[in-house]
Design an enzyme around this catalytic site. Structure first.
Site, short mmCIF file in Angstrom:
data_model
loop_
_atom_site.label_atom_id
_atom_site.label_comp_id
_atom_site.label_asym_id
_atom_site.label_seq_id
_atom_site.Cartn_x
_atom_site.Cartn_y
_atom_site.Cartn_z
N HIS A 35 -15.01 5.51 21.85
CA HIS A 35 -15.15 6.97 21.89
C HIS A 35 -14.87 7.49 20.48
O HIS A 35 -13.72 7.59 20.07
CB HIS A 35 -14.14 7.53 22.90
CG HIS A 35 -14.15 9.02 23.08
ND1 HIS A 35 -13.88 9.61 24.29
CD2 HIS A 35 -14.38 10.05 22.23
CE1 HIS A 35 -13.94 10.94 24.17
NE2 HIS A 35 -14.23 11.23 22.92
N THR A 74 -14.65 7.05 29.93
CA THR A 74 -14.12 7.99 28.94
C THR A 74 -14.60 9.37 29.32
O THR A 74 -15.66 9.54 29.92
CB THR A 74 -14.52 7.59 27.50
OG1 THR A 74 -13.67 8.28 26.58
CG2 THR A 74 -15.98 7.93 27.18
N CYS A 126 -18.18 14.51 20.30
CA CYS A 126 -17.86 13.09 20.24
C CYS A 126 -18.97 12.27 20.88
O CYS A 126 -19.74 12.77 21.69
CB CYS A 126 -16.56 12.78 20.99
SG CYS A 126 -15.06 13.36 20.18
#
Lengths: 119, 401, 172
Positions: free
Chosen positions: C60, C37, C43
């Protein structure tokens, strides 16, 4: 040779203004926010303040208001990227003597200063 | 015509599900596991649609839609996709003339997948014409515009084929009047956005982009062109996908007023270097991207931010303040994700106001992305007096008489 | 959401051993695939793995908690995202008692909130408390700071490689 205080949070912009101004003026201080601008103004009483609007801690319009309240004879030219009519009105209300919008050309800075403080 | 946020969400969702269905059809027929990266609805000039395809060799499969939804839809494949796709088809690897008919048929089936969900939602049928096969470079793969200056809604899906590092796209260009009517009819009337004013707001932003571009030229001598301005609507988790994940240098601010939100000015690294050096009065000391470069970008970002948002404030006769710029130098998506998350704390979808500018010769590209709070954007649109739309410049004469 | 399960064949073709996980998405592998990712700012990427069962997963997440929000996308939030990932891993054979967690991301770059902690910090607090509630030990982390990160989870070893734009890469 008049004395000038530069208030702008951008180092890059302070350098640019200094280069334009130092030929004919004495730079008495360079500050990064409105609080410092008021403090240094009170100490140095320069003939002219070149004042940015968007600055951290305290913006240039509030600082102008306070400088002008303490010393109605002060000369303050706003030197800002803000081109909003309402902001310009606020600046006029706070007592600004001139308004330069960035990006500026050297002649317009010199002209604004001449108009504000006399040649 | 008023379109509420709910129907924008619904229609965006229909397009997203349609793209997923189309991709599933592709997988069934070829075993190709492609992934829909992002789907969004965008309001923009008809002439600018497909600008992101510039320079690419493409194959398009075009369809006319009739019935509940009228307009054009095109499946766009990178030309390099067609070989592997045809090979993956049952009985593939045939001659050249078979490529066209295979890809057409595949497109036909994918299109049914794309459209079926819309028809079900609207409780009616949507017919599509037989596929038309086009080989072209860039936006020419899409149908020609009747009126290039008209602002229209376009639904765009960006689909990635990770195994091959190839992309394809779905562009749906519904007839504007009919689409807005459909959206208006399917809404609840809450949180409505006057769509015609959204177009006006887009025009104001276009002026803002032009001002920001003029600032660049004035300060650096770099002549920009190919400016594009658009406003999109997407789920907040799709917002970071608006930006490439390569390294960018730029500035971010929070702006407050009507509307408030976040704004980024982003340069790719090479452009940032070029801009910063064009700004510096003397040769920088030190190697690479120095503090002086950073300071120059900070000021450039500051000036462009004002150039971009001042027009909104002047037309709306209000003021929009912004924080001092924060300089960022990082992966594109990592820059935008904290801003999307901040917006995402109180809304699930977001409007994304987006501009691009670039030069034909010197390496220069700049992107501006604004994320307004949607309630405040709606308020701004409500207060927008369309007759004042050209008053983006301050009336200096009356202020400083 | 797909499961890259070697037994189903269609979901994961043999050559496709790298699986991308988008924002507010999760993926699970039972075939030692590499899950990646990218572009994590505030995040967080939460990696869970069970060596014994050969199951690994990556989610994620964007925001701390789905509390009070009617949002169908569980993987967008730290609390529901971790729960969903864990359940999916259990469904394909992982054993909760042998699952370990690694976390990276949660930078506080571009946080304009003036009061209280930023989203990156709150994301991490939520991850810690959710893992705690679920009884999953957090064995290592690379969080905070003011830079973005991209992640690569090696499904076979549970190694999580964290790359940043300017600060090189490390494996936790």
């Amino acid at each position: 040779m008049s004395e000038v205080l530069i208030a702008d949070d951008s180092e890059f912009m302070r350098n640019l203004l200094r280069e334009i101004l130092e030929e004919d003026h004495r730079i008495v201080g360079e500050v990064e926010n409105g609080v410092e601008a008021v403090e240094v103004y009170k100490e140095e009483r320069p003939d002219l303040v070149m004042m940015d609007i968007v600055m951290p801690i305290r913006d240039g319009i509030e600082a102008t208001d306070e400088i002008k309240n303490g010393d109605p004879e002060a000369t303050v030219i706003m030197c800002t990227s803000v081109g909003q009519e309402e902001k310009m009105k606020e600046a006029v209300k706070a007592g600004a003597d001139g308004y330069i919008t960035k990006p500026f050309q050297k002649p317009s800075v010199i002209e604004a200063i001449e108009d504000a403080v006399g040649a | 015509m008023e379109v509420d946020i709910q129907s924008l969400e619904t229609f965006n969702q229909l397009a997203a599900e349609g793209a997923q269905q189309a991709t599933a059809m592709l997988a069934q027929m070829t075993g190709i596991q492609a992934e829909v990266e992002v789907t969004k609805i965008t309001l923009m000039d008809r002439a600018d649609i497909g600008e992101e395809l510039a320079g690419q060799e493409l194959v398009g499969i075009g369809f006319d839609l009739e019935g509940a939804l009228v307009g054009d839809t095109t499946l766009v494949f990178e030309e390099a996709c067609t070989g592997p796709i045809v090979e993956a088809l049952p009985g593939g690897a045939a001659g050249d003339e078979m490529v066209e008919s295979s890809v057409k048929e595949l497109g036909n089936i994918m299109m049914s997948g794309f459209i079926d969900g819309w028809a079900d939602f609207l409780g009616t049928t949507i017919e599509h014409s037989p596929p038309e096969y086009v080989e072209a470079t860039g936006a020419d793969v899409l149908p020609a515009a009747d009126d290039p200056n008209e602002q229209v809604f376009v639904f765009k899906s960006h689909i990635e084929w990770p195994g091959e590092d190839l992309y394809f796209y779905i562009y749906m260009l519904p007839a504007y009047d009919q689409l807005t009517e459909l959206m208006a009819d399917s809404g609840t009337g809450e949180d409505a956005v006057p769509v015609d004013k959204l177009s006006v707001f887009n025009e104001m932003t276009k002026e803002g982009t032009a001002t920001a571009a003029a600032n660049v030229t004035q300060m650096t001598g770099i002549e920009t062109d190919a400016e594009v301005t658009q406003i999109s609507f997407a789920p907040v988790e799709d917002v970071p996908k608006q930006v490439d994940n390569k390294a960018y240098v730029g500035t971010a601010v929070e702006f407050s007023g009507t509307p408030s939100g976040y704004l980024m000015i982003l340069f790719d690294e090479e452009s940032a270097m070029n801009v910063a050096e064009a700004l510096m009065p003397m040769e920088p000391e030190g190697e690479g991207f120095t503090d002086m470069h950073e300071s120059a970008i900070e000021e450039m970002g500051n000036i462009m931010t004002s150039g971009f948002i001042d027009g909104w404030a002047n037309v709306l006769e209000t003021s929009v303040d912004h924080t001092p710029p924060r300089v960022v130098h990082d992966m594109g998506r990592a820059i935008i994700d904290p801003l999307a998350a901040q917006v995402g704390q109180h809304q699930e979808h977001a409007f994304i106001i987006e501009s691009h500018m670039q030069t034909a010769d010197l390496e220069f590209g700049c992107e501006i992305h604004a994320l307004p709070d949607d309630a405040e954007l709606r308020q701004a649109l409500e207060e927008l007096d369309v007759a004042r739309k050209d008053e983006t410049e301050p009336d200096v004469e009356t202020i400083f008489e | 959401m797909k499961v890259y399960d070697s037994s189903t064949g269609t979901a994961s073709s043999p050559e496709q051993e790298r699986v991308k996980v988008g924002i507010a998405e999760y993926e699970v592998t039972t075939s030692d695939a590499t899950l990646t990712t990218s572009g994590l700012g505030s995040c967080l990427g939460v990696a869970l793995y069970d060596h014994g069962a050969g199951v690994a997963g990556l989610v994620h997440v964007m925001l701390p908690s789905a509390d009070g929000v009617e949002d169908p996308n569980a993987a967008k939030y730290a609390d529901t995202g971790i729960e969903t990932l864990l359940l999916e891993m259990e469904r394909v054979g992982a054993n909760r008692d042998s699952i370990h967690a690694k976390v990276a991301g949660g930078s506080d770059m571009l946080d304009f909130s003036e009061n209280g902690s930023g989203i990156g910090v709150r994301n991490m607090e939520q991850v810690e408390s959710t893992l705690d509630d679920l009884g999953v030990p957090l064995v290592s982390e690379d969080v905070g700071g003011d830079h973005g990160r991209s992640l690569r989870l090696d499904g076979a070893s549970g190694d999580l490689t964290v790359k940043s734009a300017n600060k090189g890469s490390k494996t936790i």
